[in-house]
Design an enzyme around this catalytic site. Structure first.
Site, PDB file in Angstrom:
ATOM      1  N   SER A 126     -32.407  10.158  38.178  1.00  0.00           N
ATOM      2  CA  SER A 126     -31.354  10.586  37.293  1.00  0.00           C
ATOM      3  C   SER A 126     -31.674   9.569  36.028  1.00  0.00           C
ATOM      4  CB  SER A 126     -30.072  10.336  37.766  1.00  0.00           C
ATOM      5  OG  SER A 126     -29.064  10.474  36.633  1.00  0.00           O
TER       6      SER A 126
ATOM      7  N   TYR B 203     -30.454  14.320  30.864  1.00  0.00           N
ATOM      8  CA  TYR B 203     -29.211  14.737  30.250  1.00  0.00           C
ATOM      9  C   TYR B 203     -29.312  14.792  29.049  1.00  0.00           C
ATOM     10  CZ  TYR B 203     -25.864  14.158  34.308  1.00  0.00           C
ATOM     11  OH  TYR B 203     -25.445  14.358  35.742  1.00  0.00           O
TER      12      TYR B 203
ATOM     13  N   THR C 214     -30.450  19.028  33.283  1.00  0.00           N
ATOM     14  CA  THR C 214     -29.177  19.546  33.733  1.00  0.00           C
ATOM     15  C   THR C 214     -28.183  20.141  32.770  1.00  0.00           C
ATOM     16  OG1 THR C 214     -29.287  17.664  35.449  1.00  0.00           O
ATOM     17  CG2 THR C 214     -26.982  18.406  34.902  1.00  0.00           C
TER      18      THR C 214
ATOM     19  N   LYS D 287     -31.068  22.909  35.971  1.00  0.00           N
ATOM     20  CA  LYS D 287     -30.413  22.555  37.011  1.00  0.00           C
ATOM     21  C   LYS D 287     -28.599  22.843  36.581  1.00  0.00           C
ATOM     22  CE  LYS D 287     -28.715  18.955  40.121  1.00  0.00           C
ATOM     23  NZ  LYS D 287     -27.597  18.355  39.325  1.00  0.00           N
TER      24      LYS D 287
ATOM     25  N   HIS E 132     -23.105  21.236  40.500  1.00  0.00           N
ATOM     26  CA  HIS E 132     -22.853  19.708  40.350  1.00  0.00           C
ATOM     27  C   HIS E 132     -22.267  18.996  41.525  1.00  0.00           C
ATOM     28  CE1 HIS E 132     -24.121  16.754  37.007  1.00  0.00           C
ATOM     29  NE2 HIS E 132     -23.837  16.123  37.765  1.00  0.00           N
TER      30      HIS E 132
HETATM   31  C1  LIG Z   1     -22.875  10.429  43.262  1.00  0.00           C
HETATM   32  C2  LIG Z   1     -23.628  11.670  42.778  1.00  0.00           C
HETATM   33  C3  LIG Z   1     -24.045  11.450  41.511  1.00  0.00           C
HETATM   34  C4  LIG Z   1     -24.845  12.578  40.659  1.00  0.00           C
HETATM   35  N1  LIG Z   1     -25.588  12.383  39.513  1.00  0.00           N
HETATM   36  C5  LIG Z   1     -26.131  13.362  38.958  1.00  0.00           C
HETATM   37  C6  LIG Z   1     -26.780  12.914  37.778  1.00  0.00           C
HETATM   38  O1  LIG Z   1     -26.930  11.929  37.430  1.00  0.00           O
HETATM   39  N2  LIG Z   1     -27.455  14.226  37.433  1.00  0.00           N
HETATM   40  C7  LIG Z   1     -27.457  15.499  37.777  1.00  0.00           C
HETATM   41  O2  LIG Z   1     -28.223  16.568  37.462  1.00  0.00           O
HETATM   42  N3  LIG Z   1     -26.722  15.554  38.822  1.00  0.00           N
HETATM   43  C8  LIG Z   1     -25.954  14.572  39.452  1.00  0.00           C
HETATM   44  N4  LIG Z   1     -25.172  14.706  40.586  1.00  0.00           N
HETATM   45  C9  LIG Z   1     -25.391  16.086  41.102  1.00  0.00           C
HETATM   46  C10 LIG Z   1     -26.593  16.492  42.355  1.00  0.00           C
HETATM   47  O3  LIG Z   1     -27.572  16.041  41.699  1.00  0.00           O
HETATM   48  C11 LIG Z   1     -26.537  17.539  43.176  1.00  0.00           C
HETATM   49  O4  LIG Z   1     -26.317  18.542  42.258  1.00  0.00           O
HETATM   50  C12 LIG Z   1     -25.412  17.577  44.060  1.00  0.00           C
HETATM   51  O5  LIG Z   1     -25.236  16.275  44.740  1.00  0.00           O
HETATM   52  C13 LIG Z   1     -25.501  18.618  45.375  1.00  0.00           C
HETATM   53  O6  LIG Z   1     -24.212  18.419  46.043  1.00  0.00           O
HETATM   54  P1  LIG Z   1     -24.507  17.528  47.701  1.00  0.00           P
HETATM   55  O7  LIG Z   1     -24.095  16.439  47.078  1.00  0.00           O
HETATM   56  O8  LIG Z   1     -23.357  18.468  48.189  1.00  0.00           O
HETATM   57  O9  LIG Z   1     -25.794  17.848  48.251  1.00  0.00           O
HETATM   58  C14 LIG Z   1     -24.727  13.784  41.357  1.00  0.00           C
HETATM   59  C15 LIG Z   1     -23.946  14.146  42.383  1.00  0.00           C
HETATM   60  C16 LIG Z   1     -23.502  12.845  43.216  1.00  0.00           C
HETATM   61  C17 LIG Z   1     -22.916  13.079  44.470  1.00  0.00           C
END
Ligand SMILES: Cc1cc2nc3c(=O)[nH]c(=O)nc-3n(C[C@H](O)[C@H](O)[C@H](O)COP(=O)(O)O)c2cc1C
Length: 379
Positions: free
Chosen positions: A107, A130, A156, A252, A276
């Protein structure tokens, strides 16, 4: 780790080990968490078809994702602040993914920087971008990802403003953690976590610290980030980024057929159907509910990846059956990381792999490309 037999076991262990402020950060969704909950509920509603007396003795979970061989239709999703679930969390998760033969996506909001991870792992990884208001910084990030030989850029597109997560506000989430009495008492009871983070290479946003002019101290860095998400973000910016990044581009955060059609024309090799993890638009559809229509619309021209609610190999089977090329795992591996560092992430991947493998056998499938809508029971 052997007694951790499910992702839920890893989750319970992570809850015991990781300070509440960071466990809640991983666990939570935005507002009333309706979309977060729908991601799980809608997956669970999909019933698989049990098939019998098919020779399933020779099975393989191997496939390709964005043209790269993968031992499973799975990649580790970009997760901000991984290094606050466990010291050096990004490096440990990347190593576990690479040892398991699946892609890892770092990330923008990681604790270890692109360069830290590149120096510590054996193979290329993906980088998630981002788009900040400071386009000079964005350009520099893209150049840094290219210099680190990242094998895909995951842009994203669903975070032009930040959905509020009530738990983070209530817990005073910050990096490093706000020194409230409650947080200090909590951390005092989590010595293994404290030690791992103390030993970790960094304690703040590694990709940003030292790279944003005038933002040398941590508090101002957090303020800078809060102000940097860009509500003007548009398809023009995607074009600009596609022009700067010579490698594979993945978009994404697509949840709508109309957006998917536009995304498919940007030159991206893939898109991720994602809300997300229920952390942005609360009240949006679950990812799995919109997946089939998006696959029907653009599946012939781009790889459609999927995330949101994957907690088992059966879930991977469901998403694959509805047309996803592969899934991204977010929380499932974050729980593993919190529960046991690299071994915990490895265990999370192993659990998902074993569950998928047995589910393939019991649905009479032996190869990933045989999994399609026929494995779903009529509803
Ligand atoms: C703690 C956390 C931090 C996340 N940080 C980012 C991020 O920095 N960039 C991003 O594109 N998505 C981020 N996401 C979304 C994840 O990439 C992903 O889309 C999502 O966790 C999928 O769902 P799941 O947790 O149910 O598997 C984050 C999700 C979580 C849970």
């Amino acid at each position: 780790m052997k007694t951790m037999t499910s992702i839920e076991d890893l989750r319970q262990e992570a809850r015991r080990r990781v300070p509440r402020v960071f466990f809640d950060y991983a666990e939570g969704g935005s507002y009333a968490e309706q979309t977060l909950n729908a991601n799980r509920a809608d997956l669970e509603r999909i019933k698989l078809r049990q098939r019998i007396l098919v020779d399933v003795s020779q099975r393989s979970t191997a496939t390709t994702i964005a043209g790269e061989p993968a031992s499973l239709p799975l990649a580790l999703a970009p997760i901000g602040l991984c290094g606050m679930q466990h010291g050096d969390g990004e490096i440990l998760a990347c190593r576990a993914a690479q040892e398991a033969g699946i892609p890892f996506c770092l990330s923008t909001m990681s604790i270890c920087s692109i360069e830290d991870v590149a120096a510590a792992v054996a193979k290329p990884f993906w980088f998630q971008l981002y788009v900040m208001k400071d386009r000079g910084f964005v350009r520099a990030l893209i150049e840094r990802a290219a210099a680190a030989k990242c094998s895909a850029l995951v842009l994203t597109v669903d975070l032009q403003v930040l959905g509020q997560r009530h738990r983070d506000v209530k817990n005073g989430l910050s990096v490093p953690p706000e020194l409230r009495i409650r947080n200090l008492i909590d951390i005092a009871g989590k010595p293994k976590w404290a030690l791992s983070v103390a030993r970790g290479r960094r304690k703040t946003f590694g990709n940003l610290a030292g790279h944003v002019r005038g933002m040398e101290n941590v508090n101002s860095l957090s303020l800078w980030i809060a102000d940097q998400f860009d509500a003007t973000l548009s398809w023009k910016d995607v074009e600009w980024i596609a022009g700067l990044w010579r490698g594979k581009l993945i978009l994404k955060g697509i949840l709508d057929v109309e957006d998917a059609r536009i995304a498919a024309k940007t030159g991206a090799v893939g898109l991720v159907v994602s809300n997300h993890g229920g952390r942005q638009l609360d009240g949006a559809s679950s990812s799995i509910a919109v997946l089939p229509a998006i696959v029907d619309a653009v599946g012939a021209s781009v790889e459609v990846l999927f995330d949101g609610g994957i907690r088992s190999g059966q879930d991977i089977m469901r998403a694959r059956a509805l047309g996803a090329r592969a899934c991204l795992s977010g929380r499932a591996y974050v729980y593993g990381l919190g529960a046991g560092g690299q071994a915990g992430v490895a265990r999370a991947i192993e659990i998902l792999r074993n569950e998928l493998d047995v589910t393939m056998a019991l649905t009479g499938t032996t190869r990933i490309d045989e999994i399609d809508r026929r494995v779903i029971a009529a509803m």
